[in-house]
Scaffold this motif. Structure first.
Motif, PDB file in Angstrom:
ATOM      1  N   THR A 214      -7.122 -11.372 -21.085  1.00  0.00           N
ATOM      2  CA  THR A 214      -5.872 -11.379 -21.838  1.00  0.00           C
ATOM      3  C   THR A 214      -5.527  -9.970 -22.310  1.00  0.00           C
ATOM      4  O   THR A 214      -4.404  -9.490 -22.121  1.00  0.00           O
ATOM      5  CB  THR A 214      -6.005 -12.297 -23.077  1.00  0.00           C
ATOM      6  N   ALA A 268       2.984 -16.247 -21.980  1.00  0.00           N
ATOM      7  CA  ALA A 268       2.447 -17.265 -21.082  1.00  0.00           C
ATOM      8  C   ALA A 268       0.974 -16.999 -20.807  1.00  0.00           C
ATOM      9  O   ALA A 268       0.134 -17.909 -20.822  1.00  0.00           O
ATOM     10  CB  ALA A 268       3.231 -17.281 -19.771  1.00  0.00           C
ATOM     11  N   MET A 269       0.648 -15.734 -20.590  1.00  0.00           N
ATOM     12  CA  MET A 269      -0.747 -15.350 -20.327  1.00  0.00           C
ATOM     13  C   MET A 269      -1.643 -15.710 -21.516  1.00  0.00           C
ATOM     14  O   MET A 269      -2.742 -16.242 -21.339  1.00  0.00           O
ATOM     15  CB  MET A 269      -0.800 -13.844 -20.059  1.00  0.00           C
ATOM     16  N   VAL A 272      -2.242 -19.460 -21.535  1.00  0.00           N
ATOM     17  CA  VAL A 272      -3.216 -19.871 -20.526  1.00  0.00           C
ATOM     18  C   VAL A 272      -4.625 -19.529 -20.992  1.00  0.00           C
ATOM     19  O   VAL A 272      -5.545 -20.346 -20.926  1.00  0.00           O
ATOM     20  CB  VAL A 272      -2.922 -19.168 -19.177  1.00  0.00           C
ATOM     21  N   SER A 273      -4.754 -18.321 -21.521  1.00  0.00           N
ATOM     22  CA  SER A 273      -6.100 -17.886 -21.908  1.00  0.00           C
ATOM     23  C   SER A 273      -6.648 -18.703 -23.071  1.00  0.00           C
ATOM     24  O   SER A 273      -7.839 -19.001 -23.127  1.00  0.00           O
ATOM     25  CB  SER A 273      -6.077 -16.392 -22.223  1.00  0.00           C
ATOM     26  N   VAL A 276      -7.926 -21.863 -21.685  1.00  0.00           N
ATOM     27  CA  VAL A 276      -9.207 -21.639 -21.017  1.00  0.00           C
ATOM     28  C   VAL A 276     -10.320 -21.514 -22.050  1.00  0.00           C
ATOM     29  O   VAL A 276     -11.404 -22.075 -21.912  1.00  0.00           O
ATOM     30  CB  VAL A 276      -9.157 -20.362 -20.149  1.00  0.00           C
TER      31      VAL A 276
END
Ligand SMILES: Nc1ncnc2c1ncn2[C@@H]1O[C@H](COP(=O)(O)OP(=O)(O)OP(=O)(O)O)[C@@H](O)[C@H]1O
Ligand SMILES: [Mg+2]
Lengths: 283, 356
Positions: A214, A268-269, A272-273, A276
Motif C-alpha cells: 500500500t 481503492a488500493m 483492497v489492502s 487483505v
C-alpha cells in the motif's frame, strides 16, 4: 469501566490528529472537488456544476492512457519492491543485531540523500555515457549504448531504490512478530523449507506485506521528480501531466479532476489492502 | 529396537557446554522425563532429538536409524512446543491436518483422520475455531493432536503444561498419560516440576549442568537419590553433611555437628564424610512425658506450616540443626497439635536416615 467508555476515551486521543487532518487533508480535498466541477474558459474560472472536466479527462484518450501508465508503473515498482525486499526482510530477521543495523542503514540510506543528488548519480551510472554503458563499450561488449534510462526501466529502478525501505520495514516487522516455533512445528510435521515458507511464514507476514504494498503503491502513484529526471519526456505520468496542466495552462479545474482520479485510485488500493489485512492469510 | 537413542550427545555454544555427553534410550512406549533446573539443557536435548539443534558431537538415532544429519522434516517426530506454536492463520482442523497435507494425503483421508484424532482429544466440536478463540487447555490438545496425527516414532514434549493453571495442569497430566498409554507411543517429556515428573514417568533423567545426574524410576529417584543435588532438587528438605562414626552389621552411627543418629543405610563407610538425608514424613513425635531413652532427641518447635492434608513442623535441634518434619493432618496426630516454641522429643528411626 465499560468497553464503550474506553472506546470513547481512545477516540479522544485522536482529536489533535483529526483537527490537523481536516485542515490539511479534508479541506483541500473538498476544494479539489468543488474546483473539479468549475468551468475554465479563456483563462477564466467559473464555479458551478460543470461536467466538462471529467468528460475531457475520460474522453480525450490521452489522460486515461497516462493514468493507466501510471498505475502500471506503480504496480511494477510495487512488485519489484516485493521481490527484492522480501528476501532482505528475511535476512534482516535472521541477522544478528549488528548485521541488522547495517542492512537497515543500507535500505534507508536513499531516503537520507537529496533527491537531486540521487538522481544525478543515476544519470552518471545509467546514462548514455554513464559508467555502465562506457564500461561495456570499452570492453567491446556493446556497439551502441543500452537504453537504461529515459524509459520505464530507469524510472522503476530509481523509484524502487528510494521506496524499498517502505516495503522492507513493514515486512520485517511482520516477520519479527512470527513465533519461530510455528515454523519449527511445520518442519517437524514434514514440511520442506520451501513449504514452511509458503504455508507458515508467508501467510503470517501478509499484514506487513499488504502494508508495504500500500505504502509503495501510493507513493509511486504520486512520485514526480524521479520520473521527470529518469524518464525525461518519454515516460509521462499522471502527476507530471497534472503539473503541466496547472503550470503551463493554469487550468486548475481540469487538474483537479485528474487529481481526484489519482486519489480515487489510491483510495481503492487502500481498501483492497485493508481487506487483505483483515481476511488474508487464513488458510 | 529402540525408538530414540541419544548416544553421548554434546552440545556446545562457544565455550559453554549446554549438554554434556548425555546417553539415553527410550523404547517400547515408555514415558521418560528429563527433569532439572532451568538452564540444565533439557530443551537443548529435546531439540537435538527433534532436529532443530545439531549436536556438537554424538549421535541421535530414531527407530534404529541414525538421524543426526537429517533435518526435522525427515525425522517423523511429534514435537509439542511450550507455547503450543499453533499456526495462528489456520483453524483447528487445518492445524491438525497439516502433517497429512505435507505428506500429500488425499483430502478425504485427511478429513477422516482429523475428525478421528480430534474426537480422541475431545475437540471434535471445535474443528473450525481459530487458535486465538481457544482456551489454553484446548490449544494444548490441538498441539498434541497435530503432533500425533503423523504417527510419529516418538513424542517430544517441552514443558507442555507450563502455561496452564494448577487444576488444568493436573487434569492434562492424566489425560496425556492415558492417551500416550493407549497409543503406546514412546515419549520424551521435559519439565522442571518434580511432582509432574514423579506422577507421570516410567523413568526420570535428572539433569544438572548438561549431564544426567541420575536415571531411574520415580521411586528410585525420590527415595534413593544418588547425590545431594538430586535430593535437594526432588524437594527433600533435611540434607546434612555428616561424619560416619561407626559401622556395624545392622547399621551405622553418624554425627551431624555432634548430634548422633543411627541409620540402616547400607552405603556407610567408617570415618568418611557423607551426605545424610532425613525424610520428613518418617520423623515421629514422642508423646509428652514418654521417654524412650537414647532413641529420642530433644527439639524446639521453631515454626509450623499448615499445608492442608499435612502439617510441616520446623524443629530446632541442638548444635544449630534445623530439621523439617511432616505429619499427616489428622485429629489424633501429635504433630498437628504442636505450638511454636514448645519443647518436644522426636524420634528418628534408622530407616528415616539415608546416606548419599
Ligand atoms: N542458542 C543458544 N546460544 C547460546 N546458549 C544457549 C543457546 N540455547 C541455549 N543456550 C544455553 O544452554 C543452556 C541450556 O539451555 P536449555 O534451553 O536447554 O535449558 P532448559 O533446561 O530447557 O531450561 P529451562 O527450564 O529454563 O527451559 C542454557 O544455559 C542456555 O543459556
Ligand atoms: Mg527449556
Amino acid at each position: 469501566m465499560s468497553d464503550a467508555n474506553q472506546k470513547f476515551k481512545a477516540w479522544w486521543l485522536l482529536s489533535p490528529t483529526l483537527l490537523l487532518y481536516s485542515l490539511t487533508f479534508l479541506l483541500p480535498v473538498l476544494l479539489l472537488v468543488v474546483m473539479s466541477f468549475a468551468k475554465f474558459e479563456n483563462s477564466v474560472t467559473e464555479f458551478g456544476f460543470y461536467l466538462g472536466n471529467y468528460r475531457k479527462v475520460f474522453g480525450d484518450g490521452i489522460t486515461l492512457l497516462i493514468f493507466w501508465r501510471t498505475v502500471k508503473l506503480s504496480v511494477y515498482i510495487t512488485v519489484a519492491c516485493v521481490v527484492l525486499g522480501f528476501p532482505v526482510a528475511m535476512v534482516m530477521r535472521r541477522a544478528g543485531p549488528r548485521g541488522r543495523l547495517w542492512l537497515l542503514f543500507f535500505i534507508v540510506s536513499p531516503l537520507l540523500t537529496s533527491i537531486i543528488v540521487r538522481n544525478v548519480a543515476w544519470v552518471l551510472i545509467l546514462g548514455r555515457s554513464g559508467i555502465i554503458n562506457d564500461t561495456l563499450r570499452e570492453w567491446g561488449l556493446i556497439a551502441s549504448p543500452l537504453p537504461l534510462m529515459y524509459n520505464s526501466f530507469g524510472v522503476v529502478l530509481a523509484v524502487v531504490h528510494v521506496y524499498m525501505s517502505f516495503m522492507v520495514l513493514p515486512i520485517y516487522g511482520a516477520l519479527q512478530a512470527i513465533n519461530p516455533s510455528t515454523e519449527e512445528a511445520a518442519a517437524s510435521l514434514g514440511a520442506s523449507p520451501l513449504r514452511v515458507f509458503w504455508f507458515v511464514t508467508l501467510p503470517q507476514s501478509l499484514p506487513g506485506l499488504a502494508a508495504g504494498c500500500t505504502l509503495v503503491f501510493i507513493l509511486s502513484m504520486g512520485v514526480y521528480l524521479t520520473p521527470v529526471i529518469m524518464g525525461g519526456n518519454f515516460v509521462v505520468t499522471l502527476p507530471m501531466l497534472i503539473t503541466d496542466v496547472v503550470r503551463n495552462q493554469y487550468n486548475w479545474p481540469t487538474a483537479s479532476a485528474m487529481s481526484l482520479m489519482l486519489l480515487v485510485a489510491i483510495g481503492a488500493m487502500v481498501l483492497v489492502s485493508s481487506v487483505v489485512q483483515k481476511f488474508g492469510g487464513r488458510h | 529396537m529402540s525408538d530414540v537413542e541419544i548416544q553421548s550427545a554434546v552440545k556446545k555454544y562457544g565455550r559453554f557446554t549446554a549438554v554434556d555427553s548425555l546417553d539415553l534410550t527410550v523404547s517400547g512406549g515408555e514415558f521418560v522425563t528429563l527433569l532439572g533446573p532451568s538452564g540444565c539443557g533439557k530443551t537443548t536435548t529435546l531439540r537435538m532429538v527433534g532436529g532443530f539443534v545439531r549436536p556438537t558431537s554424538g549421535r541421535i538415532r530414531i527407530s534404529d536409524e541414525d538421524v543426526t544429519d537429517k533435518p526435522p522434516q525427515k525425522r517423523k517426530v511429534g514435537f509439542v512446543f511450550q507455547n503450543y506454536a499453533l499456526f495462528p492463520h489456520m483453524d483447528v482442523a487445518r492445524n491438525v491436518g497439516f502433517g497429512l497435507r505435507m505428506a500429500n494425503r488425499e483430502r478425504s483421508e485427511r478429513e477422516k483422520r482429523v475428525a478421528e484424532i480430534l474426537s480422541m482429544v475431545r475437540l471434535g466440536h471445535l474443528s473450525d475455531r481459530m487458535p486465538s478463540q481457544l482456551s489454553g487447555g484446548q490449544q494444548q490438545r490441538v498441539a498434541l493432536a497435530r503432533a500425533l496425527i503423523i504417527q510419529p516414532s516418538v513424542l517430544l514434549l517441552d514443558e507442555p503444561f507450563g502455561a496452564l493453571d494448577k487444576q488444568l495442569r493436573d487434569h492434562m497430566r492424566v489425560e496425556l498419560r492415558e492417551l500416550q498409554r493407549s497409543l503406546g507411543i514412546s515419549t520424551l517429556f521435559v519439565t522442571h516440576d518434580q511432582d509432574e515428573a514423579l506422577s507421570m514417568s516410567d523413568r526420570i533423567v535428572v539433569m544438572s549442568e548438561g549431564k544426567a545426574a541420575q536415571l531411574g524410576s520415580p521411586s528410585e529417584i525420590y527415595e534413593r537419590p544418588n547425590s545431594k543435588f538430586v535430593a535437594e532438587f526432588m524437594g527433600h528438605s533435611n540434607i546434612f553433611d555428616c561424619l560416619v562414626e561407626d559401622v556395624s552389621k545392622d547399621g551405622a552411627s553418624i554425627s551431624l555437628n555432634g548430634v548422633g543418629f543411627f541409620t540402616n543405610s547400607p552405603s556407610a563407610r567408617k570415618g568418611s564424610r557423607m551426605t545424610a538425608m532425613i525424610r520428613p514424613e518418617n520423623i515421629e513425635f514422642a508423646d509428652s512425658g514418654e521417654k524412650r531413652g537414647d532413641a529420642t532427641v530433644a527439639a524446639t518447635v521453631a515454626g509450623m506450616e499448615y499445608l492442608g492434608s499435612t502439617v510441616q513442623v520446623t524443629l530446632s535441634l541442638e548444635a544449630g540443626i534445623s530439621l523439617v518434619a511432616r505429619q499427616t493432618n489428622t485429629e489424633s496426630a501429635t504433630g498437628s497439635k504442636l505450638r511454636t516454641g514448645q519443647n518436644v522429643a522426636v524420634r528418628i528411626p534408622p530407616e528415616a536416615v539415608r546416606l548419599l
